[in-house]
Scaffold this active site. Structure first.
Site, PDB file in Angstrom:
ATOM      1  CG  ASP A  58      -2.046  -0.891   0.985  1.00  0.00           C
ATOM      2  OD1 ASP A  58      -2.548  -1.163  -0.072  1.00  0.00           O
ATOM      3  OD2 ASP A  58      -2.581  -1.161   2.062  1.00  0.00           O
ATOM      4  CG  LEU A  71       8.273  -8.587 -20.277  1.00  0.00           C
ATOM      5  CD1 LEU A  71       7.024  -9.179 -21.155  1.00  0.00           C
ATOM      6  CD2 LEU A  71       9.259  -9.588 -19.695  1.00  0.00           C
ATOM      7  CG  HIS A  88       8.050  -9.856 -11.463  1.00  0.00           C
ATOM      8  ND1 HIS A  88       8.330 -11.242 -11.862  1.00  0.00           N
ATOM      9  CD2 HIS A  88       9.138  -9.608 -10.915  1.00  0.00           C
ATOM     10  CE1 HIS A  88       9.878 -11.605 -11.326  1.00  0.00           C
ATOM     11  NE2 HIS A  88      10.294 -10.506 -10.717  1.00  0.00           N
ATOM     12  CG  HIS A 130      12.855  -9.180  -6.298  1.00  0.00           C
ATOM     13  ND1 HIS A 130      11.524  -9.175  -6.389  1.00  0.00           N
ATOM     14  CD2 HIS A 130      13.303  -9.467  -7.717  1.00  0.00           C
ATOM     15  CE1 HIS A 130      11.117  -9.835  -7.392  1.00  0.00           C
ATOM     16  NE2 HIS A 130      12.053  -9.806  -8.357  1.00  0.00           N
ATOM     17  CG  ASP A 131      12.218  -6.728  -9.584  1.00  0.00           C
ATOM     18  OD1 ASP A 131      13.459  -6.788  -9.604  1.00  0.00           O
ATOM     19  OD2 ASP A 131      11.675  -7.511 -10.275  1.00  0.00           O
ATOM     20  CG  HIS A 134      13.807  -3.016 -11.855  1.00  0.00           C
ATOM     21  ND1 HIS A 134      14.868  -3.201 -12.878  1.00  0.00           N
ATOM     22  CD2 HIS A 134      13.276  -4.129 -11.589  1.00  0.00           C
ATOM     23  CE1 HIS A 134      15.111  -4.269 -13.195  1.00  0.00           C
ATOM     24  NE2 HIS A 134      14.237  -5.018 -12.057  1.00  0.00           N
ATOM     25  CG  HIS A 139      16.678  -6.071 -16.163  1.00  0.00           C
ATOM     26  ND1 HIS A 139      17.775  -5.911 -15.331  1.00  0.00           N
ATOM     27  CD2 HIS A 139      15.690  -6.956 -15.968  1.00  0.00           C
ATOM     28  CE1 HIS A 139      17.279  -7.087 -14.312  1.00  0.00           C
ATOM     29  NE2 HIS A 139      16.290  -7.584 -15.006  1.00  0.00           N
ATOM     30  CG  HIS A 150      16.989  -4.148 -10.195  1.00  0.00           C
ATOM     31  ND1 HIS A 150      18.019  -5.016 -11.066  1.00  0.00           N
ATOM     32  CD2 HIS A 150      16.539  -5.268  -9.279  1.00  0.00           C
ATOM     33  CE1 HIS A 150      17.588  -6.295 -10.819  1.00  0.00           C
ATOM     34  NE2 HIS A 150      16.783  -6.381  -9.797  1.00  0.00           N
TER      35      HIS A 150
END
Length: 211
Positions: A58, A71, A88, A130-131, A134, A139, A150
């Site tokens: 949130d 992607l 993801h 973990h992302d 980004h 990427h 990242h």
């Protein structure tokens, strides 16, 4: 005399609370009364998120992943390749939890200990976050910005998140309250894949799940 156009204009209907308002209300709910949340995933079906994961989801820091392409620029060639880092990350958190539960259901070899509920929640949280770091187009951004990683940025944002948006020690797993120092270090190590200081050697296998 009213114009024909004006006579066809209808008053705007009252609008329900917006999604940001609903998220803000959940964040303001005391941790002790927060509940798990079930979300529907097109890949994994129903996913149940622990109250801590819901609190992280949130935040503004995590919500920006809705606008970050999983992607990169692939949708310029494949128009339906529009998966987001938000979707993801929910899937990674779900699968990380399933893997930990599966591991715990089997006998452990000598020299290793099964994961505790607290360990599993930390691994899930690492999968969820973990992302975080980004940039635009995932990427692709790393390829055009020298030195940008990242995973490193994810941990920078994770620190910011726990300093200003969510308090880690307000949550517990298996009746055991999370530790803001030790468990946050563990989560960041799981994301970065470098040092292994927050858990003993008997649980080093947990570091292979997310990074």
């Amino acid at each position: 005399m009213a114009s024909p156009i004006a006579s066809r204009v209808r008053p705007a209907p009252s609008t329900p609370a917006t999604a940001p308002d609903a998220r803000r209300q959940r964040l303001e709910t005391p941790p002790a009364v927060r509940r798990a949340k079930e979300v529907r995933c097109s890949v994994h079906g129903s996913i149940t998120l622990d109250p801590l994961l819901v609190a992280i989801m949130d935040t503004e820091t995590f919500q920006r992943l809705r606008r970050t392409r999983q992607l990169g620029v692939s949708d310029h060639v494949y128009p339906t390749a529009t998966h987001s880092r938000f979707e993801h990350s929910l899937g990674v958190a779900h699968l990380a939890g399933l893997l930990c539960q599966k591991l715990r259901s089997h006998p452990f070899p000598k020299g290793a200990d099964p994961p505790s509920d607290r360990d599993i929640l930390c691994v899930q949280l690492a999968g969820l976050c973990h992302d975080l770091g980004h940039g635009p187009y995932s990427h692709t951004f790393e390829k055009i910005v020298p030195g940008f990683k990242h995973a490193k940025m994810s941990n920078v944002l994770l620190d910011k998140l726990f300093q200003s948006e969510v308090r880690l020690s307000d949550f517990a797993a298996g009746g055991e309250r999370l530790n803001e120092e030790v468990d946050l270090t563990f989560i960041k190590e799981l994301i970065d894949g470098g040092e292994k200081t927050a858990r003993g050697r008997r649980k080093w296998y947990l570091y292979d799940i997310v990074a």
